[in-house]
Write a protein that holds these residues in place. Structure first.
Motif, PDB file in Angstrom:
ATOM      1  N   SER A   1       0.849  -1.195   0.000  1.00  0.00           N
ATOM      2  CA  SER A   1       0.000   0.000   0.000  1.00  0.00           C
ATOM      3  C   SER A   1       0.886   1.246   0.000  1.00  0.00           C
ATOM      4  CB  SER A   1      -0.898   0.006   1.228  1.00  0.00           C
ATOM      5  OG  SER A   1      -0.136   0.307   2.371  1.00  0.00           O
ATOM      6  N   PRO A   2       0.409   2.335  -0.639  1.00  0.00           N
ATOM      7  CA  PRO A   2       1.228   3.553  -0.724  1.00  0.00           C
ATOM      8  C   PRO A   2       1.701   4.021   0.641  1.00  0.00           C
ATOM      9  CG  PRO A   2      -0.765   3.775  -2.028  1.00  0.00           C
ATOM     10  CD  PRO A   2      -0.887   2.486  -1.298  1.00  0.00           C
ATOM     11  N   LYS A   3       0.810   3.878   1.631  1.00  0.00           N
ATOM     12  CA  LYS A   3       1.160   4.362   2.956  1.00  0.00           C
ATOM     13  C   LYS A   3       2.327   3.565   3.532  1.00  0.00           C
ATOM     14  CE  LYS A   3      -0.894   5.130   7.383  1.00  0.00           C
ATOM     15  NZ  LYS A   3      -1.948   4.584   8.246  1.00  0.00           N
ATOM     16  N   LYS A   4       2.240   2.249   3.363  1.00  0.00           N
ATOM     17  CA  LYS A   4       3.278   1.395   3.912  1.00  0.00           C
ATOM     18  C   LYS A   4       4.588   1.584   3.145  1.00  0.00           C
ATOM     19  CE  LYS A   4       3.425  -2.970   6.260  1.00  0.00           C
ATOM     20  NZ  LYS A   4       2.919  -4.328   6.364  1.00  0.00           N
ATOM     21  N   ALA A   5       4.467   1.775   1.839  1.00  0.00           N
ATOM     22  CA  ALA A   5       5.668   1.979   1.020  1.00  0.00           C
ATOM     23  C   ALA A   5       6.305   3.329   1.300  1.00  0.00           C
ATOM     24  CB  ALA A   5       5.324   1.860  -0.460  1.00  0.00           C
ATOM     25  N   LEU A   6       5.629   4.171   2.076  1.00  0.00           N
ATOM     26  CA  LEU A   6       6.220   5.451   2.466  1.00  0.00           C
ATOM     27  C   LEU A   6       6.807   5.363   3.870  1.00  0.00           C
ATOM     28  CD1 LEU A   6       6.568   8.572   2.153  1.00  0.00           C
ATOM     29  CD2 LEU A   6       4.309   8.775   3.179  1.00  0.00           C
ATOM     30  N   VAL A   7       5.972   4.838   4.789  1.00  0.00           N
ATOM     31  CA  VAL A   7       6.334   4.922   6.199  1.00  0.00           C
ATOM     32  C   VAL A   7       7.377   3.882   6.582  1.00  0.00           C
ATOM     33  CG1 VAL A   7       5.426   4.771   8.541  1.00  0.00           C
ATOM     34  CG2 VAL A   7       4.092   5.882   6.757  1.00  0.00           C
ATOM     35  N   LYS A   8       7.246   2.673   6.012  1.00  0.00           N
ATOM     36  CA  LYS A   8       8.067   1.557   6.491  1.00  0.00           C
ATOM     37  C   LYS A   8       9.563   1.793   6.253  1.00  0.00           C
ATOM     38  CE  LYS A   8       8.335  -2.779   7.970  1.00  0.00           C
ATOM     39  NZ  LYS A   8       7.953  -3.189   9.298  1.00  0.00           N
ATOM     40  N   TYR A   9       9.957   2.143   5.036  1.00  0.00           N
ATOM     41  CA  TYR A   9      11.392   2.310   4.780  1.00  0.00           C
ATOM     42  C   TYR A   9      11.831   3.730   4.399  1.00  0.00           C
ATOM     43  CZ  TYR A   9      11.335  -2.701   5.136  1.00  0.00           C
ATOM     44  OH  TYR A   9      11.162  -3.965   5.608  1.00  0.00           O
ATOM     45  N   PRO A  10      11.254   4.342   3.353  1.00  0.00           N
ATOM     46  CA  PRO A  10      11.814   5.640   2.909  1.00  0.00           C
ATOM     47  C   PRO A  10      11.818   6.681   4.018  1.00  0.00           C
ATOM     48  CG  PRO A  10      10.197   4.838   1.339  1.00  0.00           C
ATOM     49  CD  PRO A  10      10.103   3.957   2.527  1.00  0.00           C
ATOM     50  N   LEU A  11      10.731   6.749   4.769  1.00  0.00           N
ATOM     51  CA  LEU A  11      10.627   7.769   5.797  1.00  0.00           C
ATOM     52  C   LEU A  11      11.699   7.555   6.860  1.00  0.00           C
ATOM     53  CD1 LEU A  11       8.931  10.182   6.311  1.00  0.00           C
ATOM     54  CD2 LEU A  11       7.423   8.832   7.722  1.00  0.00           C
ATOM     55  N   ARG A  12      11.909   6.285   7.212  1.00  0.00           N
ATOM     56  CA  ARG A  12      12.913   5.998   8.243  1.00  0.00           C
ATOM     57  C   ARG A  12      14.304   6.367   7.763  1.00  0.00           C
ATOM     58  NH1 ARG A  12      11.596   0.061  10.195  1.00  0.00           N
ATOM     59  NH2 ARG A  12      13.579   0.218  11.285  1.00  0.00           N
ATOM     60  N   MET A  13      14.551   6.136   6.474  1.00  0.00           N
ATOM     61  CA  MET A  13      15.858   6.498   5.933  1.00  0.00           C
ATOM     62  C   MET A  13      16.027   8.014   5.915  1.00  0.00           C
ATOM     63  SD  MET A  13      17.568   3.868   5.297  1.00  0.00           S
ATOM     64  CE  MET A  13      18.883   4.520   4.279  1.00  0.00           C
ATOM     65  N   ALA A  14      14.942   8.714   5.572  1.00  0.00           N
ATOM     66  CA  ALA A  14      15.027  10.168   5.456  1.00  0.00           C
ATOM     67  C   ALA A  14      15.126  10.836   6.821  1.00  0.00           C
ATOM     68  CB  ALA A  14      13.826  10.700   4.695  1.00  0.00           C
ATOM     69  N   LEU A  15      14.759  10.086   7.871  1.00  0.00           N
ATOM     70  CA  LEU A  15      14.768  10.690   9.207  1.00  0.00           C
ATOM     71  C   LEU A  15      16.175  10.936   9.728  1.00  0.00           C
ATOM     72  CD1 LEU A  15      11.951   9.268  11.461  1.00  0.00           C
ATOM     73  CD2 LEU A  15      12.363  11.597  10.712  1.00  0.00           C
ATOM     74  N   ASN A  16      17.135  10.093   9.300  1.00  0.00           N
ATOM     75  CA  ASN A  16      18.497  10.217   9.820  1.00  0.00           C
ATOM     76  C   ASN A  16      19.090  11.604   9.641  1.00  0.00           C
ATOM     77  OD1 ASN A  16      18.734   7.818  10.943  1.00  0.00           O
ATOM     78  ND2 ASN A  16      20.174   6.952   9.478  1.00  0.00           N
ATOM     79  N   PRO A  17      19.162  12.084   8.397  1.00  0.00           N
ATOM     80  CA  PRO A  17      19.708  13.444   8.228  1.00  0.00           C
ATOM     81  C   PRO A  17      18.848  14.489   8.923  1.00  0.00           C
ATOM     82  CG  PRO A  17      19.103  12.472   6.106  1.00  0.00           C
ATOM     83  CD  PRO A  17      18.900  11.430   7.121  1.00  0.00           C
ATOM     84  N   PHE A  18      17.563  14.216   9.010  1.00  0.00           N
ATOM     85  CA  PHE A  18      16.642  15.142   9.671  1.00  0.00           C
ATOM     86  C   PHE A  18      17.051  15.320  11.126  1.00  0.00           C
ATOM     87  CE2 PHE A  18      12.237  16.019  11.344  1.00  0.00           C
ATOM     88  CZ  PHE A  18      12.046  17.183  10.645  1.00  0.00           C
ATOM     89  N   ILE A  19      17.364  14.198  11.781  1.00  0.00           N
ATOM     90  CA  ILE A  19      17.764  14.264  13.188  1.00  0.00           C
ATOM     91  C   ILE A  19      19.174  14.857  13.315  1.00  0.00           C
ATOM     92  CG2 ILE A  19      18.242  12.919  15.266  1.00  0.00           C
ATOM     93  CD1 ILE A  19      15.338  12.960  14.651  1.00  0.00           C
ATOM     94  N   SER A  20      20.096  14.404  12.442  1.00  0.00           N
ATOM     95  CA  SER A  20      21.485  14.841  12.628  1.00  0.00           C
ATOM     96  C   SER A  20      21.634  16.324  12.307  1.00  0.00           C
ATOM     97  CB  SER A  20      22.418  14.019  11.752  1.00  0.00           C
ATOM     98  OG  SER A  20      22.170  14.299  10.403  1.00  0.00           O
ATOM     99  N   ASP A  21      20.689  16.871  11.556  1.00  0.00           N
ATOM    100  CA  ASP A  21      20.753  18.287  11.220  1.00  0.00           C
ATOM    101  C   ASP A  21      20.580  19.187  12.424  1.00  0.00           C
ATOM    102  OD1 ASP A  21      21.531  18.810   8.776  1.00  0.00           O
ATOM    103  OD2 ASP A  21      19.571  19.043   7.879  1.00  0.00           O
TER     104      ASP A  21
END
Lengths: 393, 331
Positions: free
Chosen positions: B234-254
């Motif tokens: 599902s689009p939601k799962k394909a967003l939240v499960k992996y891409p979002l988690r990957m994108a969070l790293n730089p978000f936090i380290s910033d």
């Protein structure tokens, strides 16, 4: 014997060799493949409309700084003592239904002893037509010295009617024309960004280059220094350093001191970018080859490595210019930066210190619009340059 | 993980030492010092005040070489003695009062605000790339980046005063200034906090949105996402499960870039809005060459930044096993 010669014989095409025989390149493709790196960048940059417009805007602004004297109606330091704190005059085109062209109504000021404020009233019978390309000396504050006293002049792009006034952005506490002050203020505010970035650029490339090329102990020392500088909030550090500029310095010296402070604290970002690029590039074959042929480190860095990431540096530099312009504005606003008689946008905004100033004289905050516009344009330009800096992507 | 934390804490010590040396040099930079000013002032008034001056000289060892003054200062700070404010003629710790804790509260809430606002907007902009919402949010973001926050504060003051007739300056109602902490005072602070938080947070939020958007777009264009979608996730799962988690790293380290920005912003906004934080007092102290007061404030903002960086590194280590395991392995 005949066996061998038989094996070696092979079919040869009689036609002339044509590399395009299999896939023919269109002229457009050919142009693309033959274009230099910088040409590709320009093509890519051109596609980014907003960045292109911002670039043109900034170039125009910078060139207009050369002729501020001509573009602004008044001398920025001339005090019109009858017009203190005058609100911006409205430009009209028609008077009682009749088209006249751009004009303002004559305005008279009176000091209200009750509110302790100047009150201005338009005189509807006094029509003052705005003149264009006027070359007359018939109003106060018209003459100027061009380019540091090289020659004097009194030609202006537009100016008030003979004996009239034209304060399109109002006047300040001392009756000086805000529009002209803004025009001249841009000179300082925008130069700070350019001079500051030049300092930061040279320092960033040198220090980052040394760190990235030599590596090892030198690199880790420089890395620690960068980390420490970056872990300090910029503004308090700027404040502390500019407070340390001696009070006895002349405004010009203060200007250079401030620019050096802004530039000196900006290099770590650039140095870091240079270092990481160098670290990855120095392992490339062409760098190793140059080294084996006996090129000096300086030559390898400047001649072989630098051109391949210059575009990235220019892009990131164009993104740090607005930070410097904002820094100067903030410091001058706080009274720690430039001081009158030097006029910069920050110095102009320094007049608006508290809520009463804005409520009574809201037009004094207008220099802010020019700050925002220029910074916005630099951001757009920097984004466009950054995208264009990697044209193969 | 413990090894990582310990190593990270140890790095802080030399960093703070170098910063303290820098701060000391900076506050000593201006020619002359407060004492010379004081002597001139006293002489102008016809007093000699020699006793007082001699007392100060003795107290701070102003006759001693710089390096000894520095170590005295450093030693004092480690014992909670921040020196003497010449201007107020009080120990620095008494002059400062609540200001440091209020600065901390202000910056903490600002960073919280930035993350809470930037996260949903950044995700929205990335998922709905090139939509009307994305474009208008991007435009607002650019404006937020280009407007110096002290001017934003001025405009907000003006709008509040001119159209609503309220004064939004200050960090608490007047009766609570210098009053001991109580429930009412805390509530009053919370009531006033939102204006500076929004003003300081705007530019940080704008840059955070842009970064999260770019990171998430990079991830969303990767092939594993396309595969996941093609396999019917599902689009939601394909967003939240992996891409979002990957994108969070730089978000936090910033947060490492964000904290110095927020602290810088809060210093100048506090001057405009008249907040009872360190900013206005730092400015005055710098102008009056009240070196120990200024030095304490500079040390405080530096410490705040360094600790903030530490927190962000720890958060990143929690989030990304590669970082903490890498640290363990290299030990």
């Amino acid at each position: 014997m005949s066996d061998i010669s038989n094996k070696n014989s092979h079919w040869v095409n009689e036609n002339e060799w044509n590399p395009d025989s299999v896939t023919k390149l269109t002229t457009e493709q050919e142009r693309y493949y033959q274009a230099s790196q910088w040409q590709l960048m320009w093509w890519k940059f051109r596609k980014h409309r907003v960045a292109l417009i911002s670039g043109i805007f900034l170039v125009t602004v910078y060139f207009s700084l050369l002729i501020s004297e001509f573009l602004n109606p008044y001398n920025p330091n001339h005090r019109h003592t009858d017009y203190l704190y005058m609100p911006p005059q409205e430009v009209h085109f028609t008077h009682e239904g009749e088209f006249i062209g751009p004009f303002v109504y004559g305005t008279k000021g009176e000091f209200d002893l009750k509110t302790w404020q100047w009150v201005y009233e338009e005189d509807m019978s006094d029509i003052q037509k705005i003149r264009f390309f006027c070359s007359s000396n018939d109003y106060a504050g018209a003459e100027y010295e061009f380019w540091g006293g090289l020659f004097t002049g009194d030609t202006h792009l537009f100016c008030p009617a003979p004996g009239g006034q034209l304060f399109l952005m109002g006047t300040d506490r001392l009756g000086r024309d805000m529009l002209s002050r803004m025009g001249y203020g841009g000179r300082i505010s925008l130069t700070v960004g350019i001079v500051g970035i030049a300092i930061s650029f040279v320092m960033g490339i040198t220090i980052g280059g040394i760190a990235g090329y030599y590596g090892g102990f030198i690199d880790s020392t420089i890395q620690r220094v960068i980390e420490i500088i970056r872990s300090f909030p910029q503004l308090p550090l700027w404040m502390a350093l500019s407070a340390a500029l001696p009070v006895t310095w002349s405004p010009i010296l203060v200007f250079f001191g401030l620019t050096i402070i802004l530039g000196m604290l900006d290099w770590p970002g650039l140095a870091r970018a240079v270092r990481s690029k160098l670290l990855s590039l120095r392992e490339e074959d062409f760098a190793v080859a140059a080294n084996l042929m006996g090129a000096s480190p300086k030559r390898i860095i400047m001649r072989h490595l630098m051109p391949s990431f210059m575009s990235h540096l220019i892009a990131s530099a164009s993104l740090s210019i607005p930070a410097m312009i904002l820094g100067e504005t903030a410091l001058s606003y706080l009274g720690l930066g430039l001081r009158p008689p030097i006029t910069s946008w920050g110095v102009l905004l320094n007049e608006v210190q508290n809520i009463n100033d804005i409520v009574l004289h809201p037009w004094l905050i207008v220099p802010m619009i020019s700050v925002v516009l220029v910074v916005l344009a630099f951001n757009f330009l920097g984004d466009g340059l950054r995208d264009a800096s990697d044209p193969y992507k | 993980m413990f090894g990582y934390i310990a190593r990270r804490l140890l790095i802080m010590i030399p960093t703070m030492l170098v910063i303290s040396a820098l701060v000391f040099i900076i506050i000593q930079l201006p020619p002359g010092d407060y004492l010379t000013t004081l002597i001139n002032e006293l002489q102008a008034q016809g007093e000699s005040g020699e006793e007082r001056i001699a007392y100060y000289r003795e107290l701070y060892g102003l006759d001693q070489p710089m390096i000894i003054q520095y170590f005295n200062w450093l030693w004092g700070m480690l014992h909670g003695d921040f020196g003497h404010s010449f201007e107020y003629d009080l120990p620095v710790s008494e002059v400062v009062g609540d200001r440091m804790s209020l600065t901390f509260v202000l910056n903490f809430f600002t960073i919280l605000f930035i993350y809470i606002v930037a996260f949903p907007i950044g995700v929205y902009s990335a998922v709905r790339q090139y939509s009307v919402g994305d474009y208008s949010l991007t435009l607002i973001g650019y404006l937020g980046l280009a407007t110096p926050n002290f001017l934003l504060a001025l405009i907000l003051l003006y709008i509040a005063k001119a159209y609503f007739g309220v004064d939004v300056g200050g960090l608490m109602d007047e009766q609570y200034i210098d009053a001991p902490w109580s429930m009412d005072k805390a509530l009053s602070v919370l009531e006033h906090l939102w204006v500076p938080v929004i003003v300081i947070g705007t530019s940080g939020t704008a840059s955070m949105i842009r970064r999260l958007r770019a990171n998430l777009l990079d991830e969303l264009h990767k092939q594993y996402v396309i595969t996941a979608r093609a396999k019917g996730l599902s689009p939601k799962k394909a967003l939240v499960k992996y891409p979002l988690r990957m994108a969070l790293n730089p978000f936090i380290s910033d947060i490492g870039n964000l904290i110095p920005d927020v602290i810088s912003g809060s210093a100048i906004v506090a001057v405009v809005l008249g907040l009872e934080t360190t900013g206005p007092m730092l400015l005055n102290a710098l102008l009056a060459q009240d070196i120990y007061l200024a030095g304490s404030f500079l040390m405080f903002v530096a410490l705040l930044t360094v600790v903030g960086m530490l927190v962000s590194d720890l958060a990143l280590a929690l989030l990304d096993p590669r970082i903490r395991l890498g640290a363990e392995a290299s030990k």
